[in-house]
Motif scaffolding. Structure first.
Motif, PDB file in Angstrom:
ATOM      1  N   GLY A  27       0.877  -1.151   0.052  1.00 51.98           N
ATOM      2  CA  GLY A  27       0.138  -0.062   0.030  1.00 51.98           C
ATOM      3  C   GLY A  27       0.831   1.252  -0.210  1.00 51.98           C
ATOM      4  O   GLY A  27       0.605   2.170  -0.732  1.00 51.98           O
ATOM      5  N   ASP A  28       2.092   1.189   0.931  1.00 50.88           N
ATOM      6  CA  ASP A  28       2.908   2.521   0.845  1.00 50.88           C
ATOM      7  C   ASP A  28       3.451   2.633  -0.739  1.00 50.88           C
ATOM      8  O   ASP A  28       3.724   3.855  -0.891  1.00 50.88           O
ATOM      9  CB  ASP A  28       3.814   2.450   1.919  1.00 50.88           C
ATOM     10  CG  ASP A  28       4.587   0.991   1.930  1.00 50.88           C
ATOM     11  OD1 ASP A  28       4.389   0.274   0.997  1.00 50.88           O
ATOM     12  OD2 ASP A  28       5.507   0.992   2.897  1.00 50.88           O
ATOM     13  N   LEU A  29       3.909   1.524  -1.290  1.00 53.73           N
ATOM     14  CA  LEU A  29       4.534   1.744  -2.573  1.00 53.73           C
ATOM     15  C   LEU A  29       3.400   2.465  -3.725  1.00 53.73           C
ATOM     16  O   LEU A  29       3.679   3.260  -4.373  1.00 53.73           O
ATOM     17  CB  LEU A  29       5.068   0.438  -2.895  1.00 53.73           C
ATOM     18  CG  LEU A  29       6.037   0.562  -4.245  1.00 53.73           C
ATOM     19  CD1 LEU A  29       6.974   1.525  -4.618  1.00 53.73           C
ATOM     20  CD2 LEU A  29       6.383  -0.826  -4.894  1.00 53.73           C
ATOM     21  N   LEU A  30       2.211   1.795  -3.427  1.00 50.07           N
ATOM     22  CA  LEU A  30       1.163   2.281  -4.225  1.00 50.07           C
ATOM     23  C   LEU A  30       0.934   3.654  -4.164  1.00 50.07           C
ATOM     24  O   LEU A  30       0.807   4.530  -5.109  1.00 50.07           O
ATOM     25  CB  LEU A  30       0.051   1.356  -4.055  1.00 50.07           C
ATOM     26  CG  LEU A  30      -1.168   1.540  -5.150  1.00 50.07           C
ATOM     27  CD1 LEU A  30      -0.769   0.919  -6.402  1.00 50.07           C
ATOM     28  CD2 LEU A  30      -2.468   0.720  -4.662  1.00 50.07           C
ATOM     29  N   LYS A  31       0.743   4.174  -3.029  1.00 51.43           N
ATOM     30  CA  LYS A  31       0.809   5.565  -2.773  1.00 51.43           C
ATOM     31  C   LYS A  31       1.758   6.345  -3.012  1.00 51.43           C
ATOM     32  O   LYS A  31       1.710   7.478  -3.535  1.00 51.43           O
ATOM     33  CB  LYS A  31       0.604   5.732  -0.981  1.00 51.43           C
ATOM     34  CG  LYS A  31       0.238   7.135  -0.704  1.00 51.43           C
ATOM     35  CD  LYS A  31       0.174   7.474   0.772  1.00 51.43           C
ATOM     36  CE  LYS A  31       1.311   7.264   1.489  1.00 51.43           C
ATOM     37  NZ  LYS A  31       1.250   7.311   3.080  1.00 51.43           N
ATOM     38  N   LYS A  32       3.119   5.953  -2.694  1.00 51.74           N
ATOM     39  CA  LYS A  32       4.221   6.574  -3.281  1.00 51.74           C
ATOM     40  C   LYS A  32       4.303   7.040  -5.088  1.00 51.74           C
ATOM     41  O   LYS A  32       4.511   7.837  -5.391  1.00 51.74           O
ATOM     42  CB  LYS A  32       5.410   6.022  -3.059  1.00 51.74           C
ATOM     43  CG  LYS A  32       6.763   6.733  -3.354  1.00 51.74           C
ATOM     44  CD  LYS A  32       7.923   5.812  -2.735  1.00 51.74           C
ATOM     45  CE  LYS A  32       9.171   6.295  -3.216  1.00 51.74           C
ATOM     46  NZ  LYS A  32       9.607   5.640  -4.646  1.00 51.74           N
TER      47      LYS A  32
ATOM     48  N   GLN B  20      -2.107  -2.490   4.851  1.00 55.07           N
ATOM     49  CA  GLN B  20      -2.293  -2.119   3.693  1.00 55.07           C
ATOM     50  C   GLN B  20      -2.857  -0.814   4.023  1.00 55.07           C
ATOM     51  O   GLN B  20      -2.568   0.281   3.356  1.00 55.07           O
ATOM     52  CB  GLN B  20      -3.259  -2.936   2.785  1.00 55.07           C
ATOM     53  CG  GLN B  20      -2.378  -4.183   2.261  1.00 55.07           C
ATOM     54  CD  GLN B  20      -1.091  -3.785   1.377  1.00 55.07           C
ATOM     55  OE1 GLN B  20       0.046  -3.195   1.862  1.00 55.07           O
ATOM     56  NE2 GLN B  20      -1.168  -4.073   0.048  1.00 55.07           N
ATOM     57  N   LEU B  21      -3.875  -0.781   4.885  1.00 57.02           N
ATOM     58  CA  LEU B  21      -4.608   0.594   5.100  1.00 57.02           C
ATOM     59  C   LEU B  21      -3.565   1.576   5.715  1.00 57.02           C
ATOM     60  O   LEU B  21      -3.656   2.637   5.363  1.00 57.02           O
ATOM     61  CB  LEU B  21      -5.279   0.224   6.211  1.00 57.02           C
ATOM     62  CG  LEU B  21      -6.843  -0.381   5.563  1.00 57.02           C
ATOM     63  CD1 LEU B  21      -7.979  -0.860   6.741  1.00 57.02           C
ATOM     64  CD2 LEU B  21      -7.728   0.705   5.010  1.00 57.02           C
ATOM     65  N   LEU B  22      -2.597   1.076   6.629  1.00 61.25           N
ATOM     66  CA  LEU B  22      -1.803   2.076   7.353  1.00 61.25           C
ATOM     67  C   LEU B  22      -0.957   2.649   6.124  1.00 61.25           C
ATOM     68  O   LEU B  22      -0.529   3.771   6.094  1.00 61.25           O
ATOM     69  CB  LEU B  22      -0.919   1.305   8.230  1.00 61.25           C
ATOM     70  CG  LEU B  22      -1.697   1.087   9.631  1.00 61.25           C
ATOM     71  CD1 LEU B  22      -0.693   0.281  10.629  1.00 61.25           C
ATOM     72  CD2 LEU B  22      -2.240   2.277  10.195  1.00 61.25           C
TER      73      LEU B  22
ATOM     74  N   VAL C   4     -13.332  -5.886   7.072  1.00 70.41           N
ATOM     75  CA  VAL C   4     -14.337  -4.617   7.327  1.00 70.41           C
ATOM     76  C   VAL C   4     -13.923  -4.095   8.586  1.00 70.41           C
ATOM     77  O   VAL C   4     -13.729  -2.881   8.886  1.00 70.41           O
ATOM     78  CB  VAL C   4     -15.554  -4.777   7.126  1.00 70.41           C
ATOM     79  CG1 VAL C   4     -16.804  -4.000   7.762  1.00 70.41           C
ATOM     80  CG2 VAL C   4     -15.939  -5.337   5.740  1.00 70.41           C
ATOM     81  N   LYS C   5     -13.702  -5.011   9.545  1.00 66.99           N
ATOM     82  CA  LYS C   5     -13.207  -4.545  10.797  1.00 66.99           C
ATOM     83  C   LYS C   5     -12.030  -3.820  10.878  1.00 66.99           C
ATOM     84  O   LYS C   5     -11.952  -2.835  11.412  1.00 66.99           O
ATOM     85  CB  LYS C   5     -13.072  -5.736  11.696  1.00 66.99           C
ATOM     86  CG  LYS C   5     -14.373  -6.262  12.279  1.00 66.99           C
ATOM     87  CD  LYS C   5     -14.312  -7.767  12.757  1.00 66.99           C
ATOM     88  CE  LYS C   5     -14.135  -7.821  14.156  1.00 66.99           C
ATOM     89  NZ  LYS C   5     -15.149  -7.410  15.052  1.00 66.99           N
ATOM     90  N   ALA C   6     -11.241  -4.180  10.029  1.00 65.33           N
ATOM     91  CA  ALA C   6      -9.956  -3.420   9.800  1.00 65.33           C
ATOM     92  C   ALA C   6     -10.124  -2.022   9.290  1.00 65.33           C
ATOM     93  O   ALA C   6      -9.428  -1.124   9.880  1.00 65.33           O
ATOM     94  CB  ALA C   6      -8.652  -4.063   9.015  1.00 65.33           C
ATOM     95  N   CYS C   7     -10.944  -1.898   8.350  1.00 69.12           N
ATOM     96  CA  CYS C   7     -11.231  -0.551   7.721  1.00 69.12           C
ATOM     97  C   CYS C   7     -11.866   0.380   9.001  1.00 69.12           C
ATOM     98  O   CYS C   7     -11.817   1.411   8.947  1.00 69.12           O
ATOM     99  CB  CYS C   7     -12.270  -0.959   6.672  1.00 69.12           C
ATOM    100  SG  CYS C   7     -11.637  -1.453   5.154  1.00 69.12           S
TER     101      CYS C   7
END
Lengths: 387, 159
Positions: free
Chosen positions: A306-311, A343-345, A375-378
């Motif tokens: 997730g962090d690479l996708l964001k970058k 992934q959320l973080l 969903v709970k993690a979200c």
């Protein structure tokens, strides 16, 4: 004897709780605001989880795999109910791979566990066959002449009539490279990329042209559509990046521009299934509209971080960061929760919004406990205003 | 100095009024572009395209001479607009060459991707972009659908 639906279609709406009840309206209002958040920068509630549910929705709710693919009315009704059940998206979708292939003479069939798959002889056996491949115009793709259009329009018409608040006209391009491979035979087509590149481009050009007209036909009827454009077989495991660009990226680009000109879109969802660890940088330069989502499945054997996708993509489009769809069948709910959290973080504060999803379609036998865990993690790590 | 005459057909005049765009604005856009040679030209169709930015609108005018023997009598073919403000060019794709040419630099345009901003939301959209001077125009189908839908949605959700 042909397959009969689990419930007769005229009885289907009466088997579900109508969307006119207050509890549905309340849920839907809230889900719409959440769904819109990444696209309008008005952040409500929390990050959404989109497990890309298809026939899992029908099987979980007591219907079958063939109900989903052969009776799209059942598909959208079940996806709508599934989404409310797990507090997911406020829309119901219907799509499948291998679209429009029947127009080229491919025989498609479903089974108790598989979607529409190509069986039997492939229509393009030699490079000379590729020279003769037709390109289909809009009039060739009306529902009376095209099974792909017929199935999709049945889904959208059912939504319009019975669950209009969750209607989502879609155009699934799937993966032009994968579909070309189905026309030729996958192993042969991959070999052709080296030995018969001109033949490959002819097949891909035809598919892009036909699919763009398909998007236009649907947009003419429903006003718009969300276009899903994939690079599935064209990935790092199968092709070097140079070939992914030549045989997938470039044809997708031509498709998107033609489809937009024909009224398709405006939402674009780039679905890069499989391992894209070496070719992902090129996808930064895809054609984007203000409503564009990038979704990359794997980086090597692992979920695309997730962090690479964001970058790499966060300043250009909305993200769909993923947890491993293959593992969604396991009774390991702590894994689903922790993977979602990670992934959320990594992606949650992306400038143009973030959604959590799975690496590809959730399998038929997805464990509902894993869906709940995501969903709970979200709720725990994706709630706006808590980071 | 060549005197230019601009004709705005009645049907276009009517459509402009609905959009709140004056015929004078269209004519001014053409006069300024012709004066500064700041326009795109389509060699295949013989059409010109110019843009005019106002406080809250970017207006595009497509026009062409009424006849080859009357190059200074210009007729407006299409007018369209968008509210999203062009903020910055994010990148260009030099390999995606377009039919429109930048007259100032005498080169074909390529696909650009611009950040557009409206109601404090920034999102990208494709453009025709001159690779040299970076002059960029949003094409009619992009302004008419993806950008228009974005404007409508931002107005609704951020109201």
């Amino acid at each position: 004897m042909s397959y009969q639906p689990t419930v007769p279609l005229d009885k289907l709406p009466s088997m579900f709780v109508p969307h006119s009840v207050d509890s549905h309206k309340k849920w839907h209002t809230s889900a719409v605001l959440r769904f819109a958040s990444p696209f309008v920068d008005v952040f409500k509630d929390r990050i959404d989880f989109d497990p890309i549910v298809m026939a899992h929705a029908t099987t979980l709710l007591g219907y079958t795999n063939r109900d989903f693919y052969e009776f799209p009315e059942i598909a959208v009704q079940c996806v709508a109910y599934f989404n409310e059940l797990f507090d997911l998206l406020p829309v119901a979708h219907f799509f499948y791979s291998n679209v429009f292939l029947e127009k080229y003479g491919v025989k498609l069939q479903t089974t108790n566990t598989l979607p529409w798959i190509a069986v039997g002889d492939r229509p393009i056996k030699t490079p000379e066959d590729a020279d003769r491949i037709p390109k289909f115009e809009k009039e060739d793709l009306s529902p009376d002449k095209c099974k792909t259009t017929e199935l999709h329009w049945r889904a959208f018409d059912y939504e319009q009539k019975n669950i209009p608040d969750m209607m989502l006209p879609m155009h699934n391009v799937f993966c032009l490279f994968s579909m070309a491979a189905e026309l030729v035979g996958p192993e042969k087509f991959i070999t052709w990329t080296m030995r018969q590149p001109k033949a490959c481009h002819k097949v891909l050009d035809s598919l892009a042209y036909t699919s763009a007209n398909g998007a236009s036909v649907t947009a003419d009827k429903y006003g718009f559509n969300m276009m899903v454009i994939g690079s599935v077989l064209a990935n790092t495991t199968v092709l070097p990046p140079k070939y992914v660009k030549e045989f997938s990226f470039n044809h997708q680009r031509d498709f998107v521009r033609k489809a937009l000109a024909g009224g398709g879109g405006p939402q674009l969802w780039y679905h890069l299934c499989g391992d894209h660890s070496k070719d992902y940088p090129m996808w930064r330069d895809v054609l984007t509209t203000p409503f564009t989502v990038i979704h990359i499945g794997y980086h090597g054997d692992n979920e695309f971080p997730g962090d690479l996708l964001k970058k790499e993509f966060g300043n250009r489009m909305s993200l769909l960061t993923t947890i491993d769809g293959k593992k969604m069948i396991e009774p390991n709910f702590a894994w689903a929760y922790e993977a979602s959290k990670k992934q959320l973080l990594g992606g949650r504060d992306s400038p143009r919004g973030c959604i959590l999803g799975t690496t590809c379609e959730t399998p038929l036998i997805t464990n509902p406990g894993c869906t709940l865990a995501a969903v709970k993690a979200c709720k725990d790590y994706g709630t706006y205003g808590t980071w | 100095m060549v005197m230019i005459e601009v004709i705005v057909p009645k049907d276009i005049e009517g459509a402009l009024a609905q959009k709140g765009i004056s015929t004078d604005m269209c004519k001014r856009a053409i006069f300024e572009a012709e004066d500064k040679n700041r326009k795109f030209f389509n060699k295949a169709t013989g059409e010109n395209m110019v843009k005019k930015i106002t406080d809250n609108l970017t207006v595009y005018v497509i026009y062409a001479p009424v006849a080859p023997e009357k190059p200074s009598v210009l007729s407006v073919k299409k007018v369209y607009s968008h509210k999203m403000r062009m903020k910055n060019l994010v990148y260009t794709m030099p390999e995606e060459v377009k039919d429109w040419w930048c007259v100032k630099d005498n080169c074909p345009t390529v696909r650009g991707q611009w950040d557009l901003e409206y109601m404090n939301v920034t999102r990208m959209a494709p453009t025709l972009t001159c690779p040299q001077c970076q002059e960029s125009y949003v094409e009619e189908d992009i302004a008419g659908k993806p950008v228009a839908v974005a404007e409508m949605l931002f107005e609704k959700k951020r109201a």
